[in-house]
Design a protein around this motif. Structure first.
Motif, PDB file in Angstrom:
ATOM      1  N   UNK A 171       0.900  -1.324   0.178  1.00 57.59           N
ATOM      2  CA  UNK A 171       0.004   0.038  -0.112  1.00 57.59           C
ATOM      3  C   UNK A 171       0.609   1.180   0.033  1.00 57.59           C
ATOM      4  N   UNK A 172       1.933   1.323   0.731  1.00 59.75           N
ATOM      5  CA  UNK A 172       2.822   2.450   0.965  1.00 59.75           C
ATOM      6  C   UNK A 172       3.536   2.535  -0.455  1.00 59.75           C
ATOM      7  N   UNK A 173       3.852   1.555  -1.197  1.00 58.10           N
ATOM      8  CA  UNK A 173       4.556   1.763  -2.440  1.00 58.10           C
ATOM      9  C   UNK A 173       3.336   2.246  -3.605  1.00 58.10           C
ATOM     10  N   UNK A 174       2.051   1.799  -3.274  1.00 59.57           N
ATOM     11  CA  UNK A 174       0.980   2.146  -4.255  1.00 59.57           C
ATOM     12  C   UNK A 174       1.138   3.622  -4.022  1.00 59.57           C
ATOM     13  N   UNK A 175       0.814   4.402  -2.927  1.00 57.24           N
ATOM     14  CA  UNK A 175       0.697   5.551  -2.530  1.00 57.24           C
ATOM     15  C   UNK A 175       1.978   6.489  -2.949  1.00 57.24           C
ATOM     16  N   UNK A 176       3.072   5.893  -2.691  1.00 60.69           N
ATOM     17  CA  UNK A 176       4.435   6.783  -2.711  1.00 60.69           C
ATOM     18  C   UNK A 176       4.701   7.120  -4.255  1.00 60.69           C
ATOM     19  N   UNK A 177       4.811   5.923  -5.170  1.00 68.45           N
ATOM     20  CA  UNK A 177       5.320   6.048  -6.464  1.00 68.45           C
ATOM     21  C   UNK A 177       4.583   7.026  -7.190  1.00 68.45           C
ATOM     22  N   UNK A 178       3.396   6.845  -7.428  1.00 70.40           N
ATOM     23  CA  UNK A 178       2.636   7.949  -8.208  1.00 70.40           C
ATOM     24  C   UNK A 178       2.528   9.313  -7.411  1.00 70.40           C
ATOM     25  N   UNK A 179       2.706   9.442  -6.064  1.00 65.73           N
ATOM     26  CA  UNK A 179       2.520  10.565  -5.752  1.00 65.73           C
ATOM     27  C   UNK A 179       4.093  11.364  -5.802  1.00 65.73           C
ATOM     28  N   UNK A 180       4.959  10.608  -6.042  1.00 65.87           N
ATOM     29  CA  UNK A 180       6.420  11.242  -6.410  1.00 65.87           C
ATOM     30  C   UNK A 180       6.481  11.643  -7.973  1.00 65.87           C
ATOM     31  N   UNK A 181       5.873  10.748  -8.991  1.00 64.59           N
ATOM     32  CA  UNK A 181       6.059  11.000 -10.321  1.00 64.59           C
ATOM     33  C   UNK A 181       5.118  12.146 -10.646  1.00 64.59           C
ATOM     34  N   UNK A 182       3.846  12.099 -10.373  1.00 68.97           N
ATOM     35  CA  UNK A 182       2.893  12.939 -10.820  1.00 68.97           C
ATOM     36  C   UNK A 182       3.414  14.327 -10.486  1.00 68.97           C
ATOM     37  N   UNK A 329      -1.481   1.829   5.389  1.00 69.23           N
ATOM     38  CA  UNK A 329      -0.025   2.253   4.925  1.00 69.23           C
ATOM     39  C   UNK A 329       0.972   1.663   6.067  1.00 69.23           C
ATOM     40  N   UNK A 330       2.194   1.761   5.691  1.00 64.18           N
ATOM     41  CA  UNK A 330       3.277   1.145   6.921  1.00 64.18           C
ATOM     42  C   UNK A 330       3.306   1.864   7.828  1.00 64.18           C
ATOM     43  N   UNK A 331       3.407   2.933   7.916  1.00 60.94           N
ATOM     44  CA  UNK A 331       3.345   3.841   9.032  1.00 60.94           C
ATOM     45  C   UNK A 331       2.058   3.936   9.776  1.00 60.94           C
ATOM     46  N   UNK A 332       0.823   3.716   9.202  1.00 56.96           N
ATOM     47  CA  UNK A 332      -0.211   3.269   9.973  1.00 56.96           C
ATOM     48  C   UNK A 332      -0.171   1.923  10.616  1.00 56.96           C
ATOM     49  N   UNK A 333       0.201   0.866   9.963  1.00 57.72           N
ATOM     50  CA  UNK A 333       0.689  -0.401  10.422  1.00 57.72           C
ATOM     51  C   UNK A 333       1.384  -0.194  11.846  1.00 57.72           C
ATOM     52  N   UNK A 334       2.479   0.328  11.778  1.00 52.91           N
ATOM     53  CA  UNK A 334       3.443   0.544  12.841  1.00 52.91           C
ATOM     54  C   UNK A 334       2.821   1.220  14.071  1.00 52.91           C
TER      55      UNK A 334
END
Length: 380
Positions: A171-182, A329-334
């Motif tokens: 989920x974190x990868x799904x959020x992070x990669x497009x949110x960096x490229x766009x 996401x990963x931070x939420x899981x932590x």
């Protein structure tokens, strides 16, 4: 006269300061990694800096129950071993919480009603009584053991298999990669226009971009969420989608991206662009064939900042994706691990180190462009 090649004291001071900062920032990461591979019992009683030394642990355990007793002569004896780690050594023991270190290992301790307890250094114990042992629970034994350092990957196995971090990692990868490229794609076009295209109001747009750099995230998050919910209701789109968080991160990241890229692109040699225009190249051709290849350091610099910010984000993820396991996401899981298992430090350290693996890989793969991209346009 030959100029002196000796470095000034200021140069050595700068180097020493940089080295000091690097060490200060590296120590917590090293400590986190060491803690994540230590045995959980040792981690709970000593700091990570003692990982290579023998640790002293005070433990309370129960002997085997009366059902295991055997008659040896006129005594009823219960035998067993207290140590699960064969390399540990017991130094002291006791049978009362008031004096848990009353006897040295190997000593025959006198208990009540003629009962005796003997605990050996290797963990073997013997409880003897002239009468049969009764009850369902075994005698409590307090002991102090010296345990050599032990490292294990069990913490990582438990996290990856039982704590549900696999789905949150994706989920974190799904959020992070497009949110960096766009935002990089949008900001690159805007930066070229603000740097090399002449149109009315360009200076006002540059000033607006600079002003947006100081807008607090918390102040703009609620209006942005309300606007997104209204648009989602109008088009019949649910609010808990990845599109919403992509747009949110894009909006918050665009001011810095445009400012950084505009400064870099404006500092490129004008002769190259003018020669391309003389040869008949359009603005799009100049942007695609000249500007983008030359602007890679600035693009990489912003990509590092944006990736790290989005990957470590919790607030926007909680607002736009909620707290369900499907989008957590990963931070939420932590955060969930910290809330439900706050005492299991070995799980938290392993989980935290897993979260920083990807940002570290991104940073070290692009760090050679970071300084070039940040300093571009700062001097003429």
């Amino acid at each position: 006269m030959i100029a002196s090649s000796k470095r000034s004291p200021l140069t050595y001071l700068v180097h020493a300061t940089v080295l000091f900062l690097v060490v200060i920032w590296t120590i917590p990461t090293a400590g986190l990694f060491v803690s994540s591979i230590r045995d959980k019992d040792q981690l709970s009683v000593s700091g990570w800096w003692t990982a290579l030394s023998t640790s002293e642990q005070r433990i309370v355990d129960r002997a085997n129950g009366p059902k295991t007793q055997t008659q040896e002569g006129d005594q009823f004896v219960i035998r067993g071993n207290l140590l699960t780690n064969s390399s540990a050594v017991i130094t002291q023991f006791g049978f009362s919480s008031l004096d848990p270190e009353a006897f040295a290992a190997g000593t025959l301790a006198e208990m009540r009603n003629g009962q005796t307890l003997q605990v050996m250094a290797n963990g073997d114990y013997a409880l003897a009584s002239p009468a049969q042992w009764k009850g369902s629970r075994g005698q409590r034994i307090f002991y102090t053991a010296e345990v050599p350092p032990r490292f294990t990957l069990d913490n990582y196995r438990e996290v990856l298999s039982a704590e549900g971090l696999g789905q949150s990692f994706l989920n974190s990868l799904t959020v992070t990669i497009p949110a960096t490229i766009i935002p990089i794609l949008v900001a690159a076009f805007a930066a070229y226009a603000l740097a090399w295209m002449r149109f009315p109001g360009r200076a006002l747009l540059v000033a607006a971009v600079v002003g947006l750099l100081v807008v607090p995230l918390q102040m703009s998050l609620i209006p942005l969420l309300k606007s997104y919910n209204l648009i989602g209701e109008f088009f019949g789109v649910g609010s808990k989608t990845y599109v919403g968080i992509w747009l949110a991160h894009t909006g918050f990241g665009l001011p810095l991206a445009i400012y950084l890229l505009r400064n870099y692109i404006a500092g490129l040699p004008s002769e190259i662009i003018e020669s391309a225009r003389v040869d008949g190249a359009s603005d799009f051709d100049i942007f695609r064939k000249i500007i983008l290849p030359l602007s890679f350091p600035a693009l990489a610099s912003f990509a590092i900042f944006q990736f790290l910010w989005v990957w470590n984000d919790l607030l926007i993820a909680m607002v736009f994706l909620g707290n369900n396991e499907e989008h957590l996401v990963l931070t939420g899981q932590l955060r969930e691990l910290l809330g439900s298992r706050g005492g299991n430090w070995e799980i938290l350290t392993a989980s935290a180190f897993i979260t920083i693996i990807v940002p570290l890989c991104v940073f070290f793969s692009l760090q050679r462009y970071l300084v070039r991209g940040l300093l571009a346009g700062s001097v003429k």
